[in-house]
Write an enzyme that holds these catalytic residues in place. Structure first.
Site, short mmCIF file in Angstrom:
data_model
loop_
_atom_site.label_atom_id
_atom_site.label_comp_id
_atom_site.label_asym_id
_atom_site.label_seq_id
_atom_site.Cartn_x
_atom_site.Cartn_y
_atom_site.Cartn_z
N HIS A 1 0.85 -1.19 0.00
CA HIS A 1 0.00 0.00 0.00
C HIS A 1 0.88 1.24 0.00
O HIS A 1 1.95 1.22 0.62
CB HIS A 1 -0.92 -0.01 1.23
CG HIS A 1 -2.06 0.93 1.10
ND1 HIS A 1 -1.97 2.25 1.43
CD2 HIS A 1 -3.32 0.73 0.64
CE1 HIS A 1 -3.14 2.83 1.19
NE2 HIS A 1 -3.96 1.93 0.71
N ASP B 1 -7.91 -5.29 0.00
CA ASP B 1 -8.44 -6.10 -1.11
C ASP B 1 -8.12 -7.58 -0.98
O ASP B 1 -8.68 -8.40 -1.70
CB ASP B 1 -7.86 -5.59 -2.44
CG ASP B 1 -8.35 -4.19 -2.73
OD1 ASP B 1 -9.57 -3.99 -2.64
OD2 ASP B 1 -7.52 -3.32 -3.02
N1 CMC Z 1 3.98 -7.55 -4.82
C1 CMC Z 1 5.31 -7.59 -5.01
N2 CMC Z 1 6.11 -6.53 -4.92
C2 CMC Z 1 5.55 -5.36 -4.61
C3 CMC Z 1 4.17 -5.25 -4.38
C4 CMC Z 1 3.38 -6.41 -4.50
N3 CMC Z 1 2.06 -6.35 -4.30
N4 CMC Z 1 3.89 -3.95 -4.08
C5 CMC Z 1 5.04 -3.30 -4.12
N5 CMC Z 1 6.05 -4.14 -4.44
C6 CMC Z 1 7.49 -3.81 -4.50
C7 CMC Z 1 7.82 -3.07 -5.77
O1 CMC Z 1 8.14 -3.95 -6.81
C8 CMC Z 1 8.97 -2.23 -5.32
O2 CMC Z 1 10.11 -3.03 -5.28
P1 CMC Z 1 11.58 -2.42 -5.60
O3 CMC Z 1 11.87 -1.49 -4.47
O4 CMC Z 1 12.46 -3.62 -5.65
O5 CMC Z 1 11.45 -1.73 -6.92
C9 CMC Z 1 8.62 -1.86 -3.89
O6 CMC Z 1 7.76 -2.92 -3.44
C10 CMC Z 1 7.88 -0.55 -3.75
O7 CMC Z 1 6.77 -0.57 -4.64
P2 CMC Z 1 6.07 0.70 -5.25
O8 CMC Z 1 5.29 0.29 -6.45
O9 CMC Z 1 7.05 1.81 -5.40
O10 CMC Z 1 5.12 1.07 -4.07
P3 CMC Z 1 3.81 1.92 -4.17
O11 CMC Z 1 3.61 2.55 -2.86
O12 CMC Z 1 3.84 2.82 -5.36
O13 CMC Z 1 2.76 0.76 -4.45
C11 CMC Z 1 0.73 -0.38 -4.71
C12 CMC Z 1 1.51 0.65 -3.88
C13 CMC Z 1 -0.60 -0.63 -4.01
C14 CMC Z 1 0.46 0.18 -6.12
C15 CMC Z 1 1.55 -1.70 -4.82
O14 CMC Z 1 1.86 -2.18 -3.55
C16 CMC Z 1 0.83 -2.76 -5.65
O15 CMC Z 1 0.93 -2.76 -6.88
N6 CMC Z 1 0.10 -3.72 -4.99
C17 CMC Z 1 -0.65 -4.72 -5.70
C18 CMC Z 1 -2.00 -4.16 -6.16
C19 CMC Z 1 -2.93 -3.92 -4.99
O16 CMC Z 1 -3.07 -4.75 -4.11
N7 CMC Z 1 -3.61 -2.75 -4.99
C20 CMC Z 1 -4.55 -2.38 -3.96
C21 CMC Z 1 -4.07 -1.22 -3.17
S1 CMC Z 1 -5.01 -0.91 -1.71
C22 CMC Z 1 -6.60 -0.52 -2.16
C23 CMC Z 1 -6.82 0.85 -2.70
O17 CMC Z 1 -6.27 1.81 -2.17
O18 CMC Z 1 -7.64 0.96 -3.64
#
Ligand code: CMC
Length: 389
Positions: free
Chosen positions: A272, A330
């Protein structure tokens, strides 16, 4: 003088001041108007929570009853809306239908020009909360070819939704108590969450002076994305795929692919932007999953066992620990909705139904703030300098 800073994804830019909700990402805490989400899930129902969000204070019994009556007064939708619905393909995604129908409400329910903009939006909040379940149930029944059910205003908000979804004229239907309770909690937990992408979209639309129904249609469109509200559907699909690939035995291979970032695969329902700890909503939902699955006798849903095991393995893995990746809202909401009998393509629509409360609370907070300024983000231009052929 404004100094331009570049902040992709708004990681460190506050777009507004707000008193509606607060996420303490480090501690894994969420409050609505100061009330912890655990307290609300225990002591309130969805409409009371919605009223708290809109009004800022916990309603007393009389206020809560008045609000309930007001919402009930508006549960029907104009008959013409069903003609519009008939124009969609039966296999259209419910979120596409919802964006269309909600946008069209602006045409069916014109605003009273004698009302202030603030009052128009206050009334629209009640109308939208009332009509959202009706529209979602209509779009579901259209997709399966069942006649549309009118709302039953003698029922609670959650029970009425289940009635509109599942009651058939040929047999008696009573919404199962455990399912009503679980749905009500899902709605409370999804009602509001600070300046997430869809809420920011709704605020941005309102800053342009857009019609309240158009603001919500834009919010629903944004919520449909798999990185936002669409993640509950994707999370369940991931679990189903995992089940097909061998169930618990297939978890290590999925984890390997996620860690290797093979084809950009992520563990859906994990991670998140704000929570760097266990999402408190996921914790409550996991508990309700246990209760509901026990009560409705599908305690052996293999997907729940799979989710619990996936969570256990991920939380022990350095990759997830180092990145502070925990289950988010989720991860368990799909399993729970499945147990209630809600079809997968409707999951995000349920999220939209709940978030309608938060969208209006946030949008109306902005409109009543006395500083209605058009939101107009700047950019860092990286194109060609001025040129001619
Ligand atoms: N699985 C594997 N790796 C992950 C995941 C995941 N679900 N989420 C983040 N990472 C890794 C990412 O690859 C990155 O790694 P590195 O530092 O090696 O490059 C690191 O963690 C940081 O990720 P980020 O994308 O910069 O983090 P963010 O804060 O932008 O991402 C997120 C938030 C929700 C988009 C992401 O965690 C994600 O894609 N999760 C899966 C989709 C999901 O469950 N979405 C629902 C979000 S909550 C409900 C809502 O608010 O609507």
């Amino acid at each position: 003088e404004h100094v331009l800073t570049y902040d992709p994804g708004f990681q460190s830019t506050a777009s507004c001041e707000s008193a509606v909700s607060y996420v303490d990402g480090e501690a894994g805490e969420l409050t609505y108007r100061g009330y912890p989400i655990e307290y609300l899930a225990e002591h309130c129902d969805f409409l009371k929570t919605a009223q708290l969000l809109l009004k800022g204070e916990m309603p007393d019994e009389r206020e809560a009853a008045e609000f309930r009556d007001l919402v009930k007064h508006h549960t029907l939708v104009h008959q013409q809306v069903s003609f519009l619905l008939n124009g969609f393909r039966r296999d259209a995604h419910p979120m596409s239908i919802l964006v269309g129908l909600i946008g069209a409400l602006a045409a069916f329910y014109p605003l009273d020009p004698d009302m202030s903009e603030q009052d128009q939006h206050r009334l629209a909040a009640i109308m939208m909360l009332a009509k959202m379940p009706t529209l979602i149930a209509m779009s579901y029944r259209y997709s399966v070819g069942w006649p549309i059910n009118f709302p039953d205003n003698s029922l609670s908000y959650a029970a009425n939704f289940l009635h509109m979804m599942f009651a058939l004229p040929v047999e008696h239907y009573e919404p199962p108590k455990a399912a009503v309770k679980a749905l009500d909690k899902i709605l409370i937990l999804h009602a509001e969450h600070e300046q997430n992408a869809s809420t920011s979209t709704v605020r941005l639309c309102a800053s342009a002076g857009a019609n309240p129904y158009h603001c919500v249609a834009a919010g629903v469109a944004c919520l449909s994305g798999p990185r936002h509200g669409g993640a509950n559907e994707s999370a369940l699909r991931m679990l189903m795929d995992l089940q097909k690939a061998g169930g618990i035995k297939a978890i290590p291979e999925l984890i390997r692919r996620v860690k290797a970032k093979e084809d950009g695969v992520r563990l859906i329902g994990f991670g998140h932007r704000v929570y760097k700890n266990y999402d408190p909503r996921a914790k409550i939902l996991r508990g309700i999953c246990h209760e509901l699955l026990d009560e409705v006798g599908v305690g052996k849903d293999p997907l729940f066992a799979l989710a619990l095991e996936l969570e256990r393995i991920a939380l022990e893995d350095d990759y997830f620990v180092e990145r502070h990746l925990y289950p988010n809202v989720d991860f368990y909401s799909g399993i729970l909705q499945r147990a209630i009998g809600i079809p997968t393509p409707l999951f995000t629509a349920i999220f939209a139904m709940a978030r309608t409360a938060g969208w209006f609370a946030q949008k109306n907070e902005f409109l009543e703030s006395g500083d209605i300024r058009l939101a107009r983000p700047r950019q860092v231009y990286v194109g060609e300098p001025r040129r001619t052929l």
